[in-house]
Write an enzyme that holds these catalytic residues in place. Sequence first.
Site, short mmCIF file in Angstrom:
data_model
loop_
_atom_site.label_atom_id
_atom_site.label_comp_id
_atom_site.label_asym_id
_atom_site.label_seq_id
_atom_site.Cartn_x
_atom_site.Cartn_y
_atom_site.Cartn_z
N ASP A 1 27.47 40.58 89.39
CA ASP A 1 26.81 40.93 90.64
C ASP A 1 27.65 40.40 91.79
O ASP A 1 28.32 39.39 91.66
CB ASP A 1 25.41 40.29 90.67
CG ASP A 1 24.58 40.75 91.84
OD1 ASP A 1 24.75 41.91 92.27
OD2 ASP A 1 23.79 39.96 92.35
N ASN B 1 20.91 50.53 88.94
CA ASN B 1 22.09 50.76 89.76
C ASN B 1 22.74 52.10 89.44
O ASN B 1 23.24 52.77 90.33
CB ASN B 1 23.10 49.63 89.60
CG ASN B 1 22.69 48.38 90.32
OD1 ASN B 1 21.87 48.42 91.23
ND2 ASN B 1 23.24 47.25 89.91
#
Length: 139
Positions: A12, A60
Amino acid sequence: MPKLQHIAFIMDGNRRFARRLMQKPWKGHEWGAKKVREVLEWCRELGVKYATFYSLSLENLRSRPREELEMLMRIFKREFSKIPGEEEIHKNEVKVNVIGKLEFLPRSVRSAMEAAMDATKHYNKYVVNFAVAYGGRQE
């Protein structure tokens, strides 16, 4: 004290990193892909047998801009295509696994991932798992 056997990483921040450098989001993903190799070397040096990289959640995959996802798929394809011929992988007997709902990925990316897994399937000295198209909310 028992030795650490398995460590997981949530990949991330690559987009934020790129934004700070005033770059396109995939430049951060490029940097992250290179960092994976360095992290794997650290794990090997520390004797950590299992490493898991949470690479791309379904959330995502469904929400990122098309251009960013296309570039990310190119990175996946390029990096996994290198694995079958990579000397360090074979020298260190690293087994590569890719887990997740791979049917959501382009065929060419899945083929590169399958080739990487096939080329390393008999190894077990070190194991690296890549979670791709996984359910982040369920995790």
